[in-house]
Every structure is written in structure tokens, then in C-alpha cells.
Design an enzyme around this catalytic site. Sequence first.
Site, mmCIF file in Angstrom:
data_model
loop_
_atom_site.group_PDB
_atom_site.id
_atom_site.type_symbol
_atom_site.label_atom_id
_atom_site.label_comp_id
_atom_site.label_asym_id
_atom_site.label_seq_id
_atom_site.Cartn_x
_atom_site.Cartn_y
_atom_site.Cartn_z
ATOM 1 C CD GLN A 1 -3.878 -1.462 3.582
ATOM 2 O OE1 GLN A 1 -2.795 -1.016 3.259
ATOM 3 N NE2 GLN A 1 -4.008 -2.676 4.087
ATOM 4 C CB THR B 1 -4.566 4.176 2.119
ATOM 5 O OG1 THR B 1 -3.239 3.963 2.530
ATOM 6 C CG2 THR B 1 -5.089 2.924 1.491
ATOM 7 C CB THR B 2 -0.561 6.364 -1.254
ATOM 8 O OG1 THR B 2 -1.344 7.565 -1.329
ATOM 9 C CG2 THR B 2 0.250 6.261 -2.530
ATOM 10 C CG HIS B 3 -1.204 1.773 2.051
ATOM 11 N ND1 HIS B 3 -1.752 1.585 3.294
ATOM 12 C CD2 HIS B 3 -0.348 2.814 2.186
ATOM 13 C CE1 HIS B 3 -1.263 2.481 4.147
ATOM 14 N NE2 HIS B 3 -0.404 3.248 3.493
ATOM 15 C CG ASN B 4 -1.966 2.144 -5.150
ATOM 16 O OD1 ASN B 4 -1.441 3.081 -4.556
ATOM 17 N ND2 ASN B 4 -3.141 2.242 -5.688
#
Lengths: 232, 586
Positions: free
Chosen positions: B345, B511-514
Site C-alpha cells: 500500500q 499499514t498491515t495490508h500485505n
Amino acid sequence: MAALLGSAPVIVPSALSKTLSGSIPWIAGTSPAPRGFGGQRFFTAAERRCVDALVARLIPADELGPGAREAGVVDFIDDQLAGPFGRGERWYMMGPFADGLETQGYQSEQPPAGLYRAALAELDAHCRAHFQDRLFADLSEAEQDAILGRIEGEDLEFAGVSASAFFALLQETTIEGFFCDPVHGGNRDMIGWRLVGFPGARYDYRDYLNHNGAAISIEPVGLSGRAAWNVD
Amino acid sequence: MTRKLPPVDVVLVGFGWTGAILAQELTQDGLQVLAIERGAWRDTPSHFPTTVAQDELRWYWRKEMFQSTARETLTFRNSRGETALPMRRWGSFLPGEGVGGGGVHWNGQTWRFLPSDFVAASHNAGRYGPLGPEMTVQDYGVTYDELEPHYDRFEKLCGIGGRAGNLNGEIRAGGNPFEGPRSAEYPNPPMHMTFAQHRFEAATGELGLKPFPGPSANMSQPYVNPLGCQLAPCTYCGFCEKYGCGNYSKASAQTTILPVLMRKPNFSVKTHNEVLQVKLDSTGRRATGVIHVDQNGEEYEQPADLVILCAYQLSNTRLMMLSGIGEIYDPATGDGLVGKNYCYQVMSGADVFFDDKYTNEFVGAGALGMCVDDYNGDNFDHSGLGFIGGGYIACWTTHSRPIERQRTPEGTPTWGSAWKKAVAENFLKSTNVGAHGASMAHAGNHLDLDPTYTDVYGRPLMRMTFDFTANDRAMSVFLTERVREIAERMGGREIRLNPREGPYDSMPYQTTHNTGGTIMGTNPSNSVVNRYLQSWDVPNLFVMGAGVFPQNAGYNPTGTVAALAYWSADAIRARYLRNPGPLVQA
């Protein structure tokens, strides 16, 4: 099926391999308490004196009020380094170790406690060599600030330990100690929270949703209440 | 010394959002479902009640809420020429561990992707011409219209608060006019906005943009979901992201599914058991179950007819690699698919500082915000801009936790009296406008197994090779300029721009949007799983999570992850169980 991990340093009820079915497991009073402040000591007297001087420059007492020293940040850091954080217990600390790029983060072979110890020795050795055998804590505030500025600017290197990794860790732990919940030993008398106006560990602000840009004046409160609530 | 256990119908690897959804769905057919979770049992009153939850040092800075990197982490490098080193502690992202997974510590910003996001390759190539050869962007293989009922289902499960901008094709004032058509209004009204959102709404309105309330899984009012679970109104305590909610006010597996699921006799969950491998038969075309290990180090073989990977994207991808399912992607040759199209992201923003106005951001919630979507996806003409994709721009007031949040104006020193003064003066009088940018797939960004570092069991760590791409950077420059225009109109004294510059840094939290690594697609030559999230290679294996995204859109992923889980569960129930085998013929 469920079996205790005999060699584990801490046994908590949830740390068991088990199978759950048929209902929500519920044991009253099991909410895990924070580690809290144990008043443990890692630093030698000399190290403590040096760290006390360091944190007092990062967040000084000044016309705005008390700083990191007065907020008990040294006690906080000492206790943290004596505990699981200092030992890097939740960090990946298997080798091999390499310097790494800035984008790769902490790569010291030492966990935080070891990094502190090695860097403090180097810092005082540097001061002895360049300031007539005086230690960091003996220097004037202006001299101390100049050294900190050089470390931050990567203009001062230590032998065998990264000065910039130490500065980052020092800054991080100082801010933690200044702003953490007092249950952890820092932010004494909520000095940090009062400085910025943070009301602490409250959990219901619905009455203030329509503040519309006006100041909200409420006393801070910690996880274990606040001094005025306690009967001596 | 592996002990073989009695078989079950379905084994779920990991027990967070997707595990709970799949378990709730598949147990309705009478199947015996077992979830295997490597972390602890966790629930609101026993693990993060209000007297425990609001502890910034403990949950975030000491990482007690997250997977322990001491046992397993990943290695990271920006490019193939570098040596990857372990992330010795979490930084840029925070994988969860324990029952509920990352859904315990999410903010609750619950979006739908745009219809064009699901056809990013064909749509953008059709409108703007061929994408660069290094851009490995592709279509999802599933459309927005197909997912719509499943988005709706998740929003009702969670009690999402918001305002529809497109109700069955009719554009509605006050909602997001760019969203795909929705079949129903949000189940709850929007959150209660505060001063910073009012200023953002006014500024974006003046610029001719279309502000709307961010879709929120923090409850704007008391709510009972379709399963009968009760959620309480949010108290705006400012401890959502990185914390468990002590107040039953944030949708999670714990608050929306587990009270019902845990009472079912045909469901069970094993905690503190880690799955090491998906076991295949001698043909390599059928999963026979999983191998897992308990805290004593005792190994078990759990036979199952159906294996569903429900762990975090990074863990699902690694388990595929460690189980020898599919070929690991090699950027040198372009061969292999597992680990391909890792995306993230692209975040940037601006702080806004006020002189005489208090933003009081301690009065906050994870999904309290006003947003504009005018610069997301293909909602604007990209002709001549040199990039595809975009992002939403928002003013979220999530918190003012002081260890994490010290906003200072440009030029402020990082310590000393001047720093202290700047922090004290601006703490209650600042806010942020952020751009939440898409991340487009690139041939050089990928996941594979590290040649050097291992986990606590001696298995290779996963290796991440990632940097922001030319497309990401051009997009972020454009978005950040739009952020500037908005931030400068919010009536503050000054702003401080935080552009996305330099190489991707694995340490500052972003952000933890892998996403990516087990991507979905239209055929076995371009994807790991088909449009129903079923493995092309092993048809009795399904893979949930954002790993199936071929590239990441300019939104938080959880809404789409959950919609895909419901979509897949429907296909399993309606078709696979009657006739187990490939749901799409290769």
C-alpha cells in the site's frame, strides 16, 4: 492432549496447546495483568548516571515544566532493560548478523540491554579521551548537546557498536518512558501526559464528540487510576 | 514420531476473520470442522477488557498483540542485488496471532473495491493502452457484481456504519458516488464526526470533491447482527488499531461469530498448535491433511478431506512454499507463481496544525473519518499522468496515543527543549490528511524462501523483496499534491507534508495490508488459485486472504478479503461438496 511446557520461563493459562469446542472458554479473573514496573535494575551506578544525563538532554526540564529525569524515565529504562525487552525475548535474535541497510531496521547482535551497555561504555570512553578524563554526566549541558548532535548526525562513531542504533534506541525508550502508562514506572505523576494534555487510559469520550474545536479539560487517569483516588 | 489423529471433514489453518467465516458457513452443512491456530485463545472479557486494553506500551510497543518475531519473522531486502536480513521486530506491518487474528487489532475501515479494480489489467489497458512489461497487473477473475452479495453479507455481519453513495444504481447525496452499486444501505448510520472531519468536509467540498463518511466497523449505535451477536456503541476511546476493543464495539471474529460458532458441536479449535505443512498424497494432486505441532514439540498428522488456508497472507504463502505446492516464482526467469505479485500500500499525507482550534484527537475511533474517492482507481482520467490506480484521501481521527503520536511542524529538532515545546503546543491542535494509495504488481517484487535464516523449527523464513515501483511513485506524487490542496484549505496555521520518498523502509509503521503471493486468476498459467480461491494444483485445498489479490487497490483490504471468503464458502457449499473436484476446468 494439553500438556505443560515444563521449561518455559512463564506459564500462563492461555499458553497451553488445547482443543476448545462446545462453548466459549471462560475463567473468571484471567485477564492478563501487565508486566508492570518491577523496579528491577540492569544498570551499574555509573551507567545509571550516564543515562540520567542523557534523557535529561533529550527531554529537559525547562520553563514548560519537568522533563524525562523528573518523570522517572531512568527507572523505567532500567527496569525495561532488566526484563524481557532488554533481553530481546520477543525479537528474532538468530544470526548471522550483518550491518544491513537503513531500510532493514535493527540489526545489532546485541539485544537492547547489551546495546545500551556497550554504547554507554563507548560514550564515556569518548568523553574521557576528549574532555580531560570527564564522563558524559560531568560535562556541561552545551557539551552534552554537542555530543548528542554529533551522534544523531552520524558524525561520531563508536567501536564495536553502532552509535546511531544506540541513539535510536535511546530516543525510543526515552519517549516510551515519558509517555507510557505510569503502571510501567515512567511518566511519573503523569508528567508526560500533563505536558501535552493527553487524558490517559479513559474509555468513554462520547460526551465530548461535539467539542467543535474547543479545549477539553479533563484530568488524566492511568490504568490503575490516579493518585487522588487512592486512600493512603 | 508423528501421531495420526482421527480424520475430520475440514481443517482450517489459522483462526482469524476468514477462518471464523469459513467455519460458520461449513458447519451449517453438518461437516466436522477443525481450526488449528498457532496462538492463544483470546476473548474480550478475558484478554482485553477496558481496564487492560488501553496500554500503549504493552500492546503496540512491546508487541504483545502480534505474532512473536522470536519464533518466526521474515527477511527483507529492497532489491535482488541486496542480501535480505531478518526483520528482528515488526515495523512497517503487524501480523496478528491468536484467535481472531489481525481482526482483533484492526481499525475497522471496511471498504469495497471498485468494479474496475477487479479488472485492473483489461480495464486500464483498454482505456490507456498497454501497461509496461514489468507491470504484472492482472484481472481477479471475479467481478464486483459477483461479490456484491458477499460484501453486503459481511457488512451486515459487522454492523458497518456508513452512507450508501450508489444504491442499486441510484447516486445518493452524502455517500461515495464512485462506489459500485450496492443492493442495500449500510446496516448502521455513519460515525459521529468531530472538528477535523468538519474541516475536511468543508475543504473538499470547496474543491468540488465529494466527501462522505468512512465505512466503519466501530459501532455508531447498538447493533444485533444476523447471527444474534450484540455489539455495543463505540465510546471513541482511541484504542482501535493495534489494540483489542474492550467494549464489544469493534467487529471482530470474537464479537460477531464466535459466540455462535463455539457452541456448535461439530466445530472445534486447537490453540497453540502450529501447522508445519499441508500433506499431499503420492500424486501431489490431493491434500490428505496437515502436519501440526503443539507447544511440547509433539507432531500430529490431522487427516482431512478439505484443507483451507486461513492464516495471514504471509503465512499462507509460506505454507504453500514449505509444502511444495506449486512452483515458487523466480523473477529471473518469470517462471513459477507462488510468491508472485507481492504488493503493499502506498501511503502519504500531510499534518495540519491549528493555532486556536483543538482537534482533541484522543476522542477518536479506528474508522472515524471523512473521505473522498475522487482520486481512487479509475475514478479520474489518467491520460498523460504516467500511472494507473489511485487511492482514497481521508481525514481519520483514530487516536492521539502519545508514544506513537508527536506531530511537529517542519524544521522542528527531534529532541531537546525545542522539540518538547513543539510537541506540547501541537499535540491537541493538529490532524492529518492521508492518501491510501494502491500498489500495482511488478515483476521484481516477490516472496520466496530465504537461503540463510530459519524459524524456531529450523524451516526457512520467507524472504520479501520489495520496493515502490515507478507507477507507485508517480501515483503517490499525484495523490500527495491533492492531499496538499485539501490540507491547505482546512484553516490551519501550517501543514507538514509527508510524501512517500526514498526506498521502501521496513521499519516505520505504514499499514498491515500485505497482498499477493497466492494470486487468483483465470487459468493455471497466471494464478495459484482459481476464481473460487481453489488451488489449481490441489483441488481439495483452498486459500483465503489478501494473498489472492493479483495487485492491491487503494483501499483497506478486509472488506474484500471477507467478501471473497463468503464467495468461496458459497461455491464450496453449493458445488464442491456435491461433486468434489476442480470448480473451474483448466
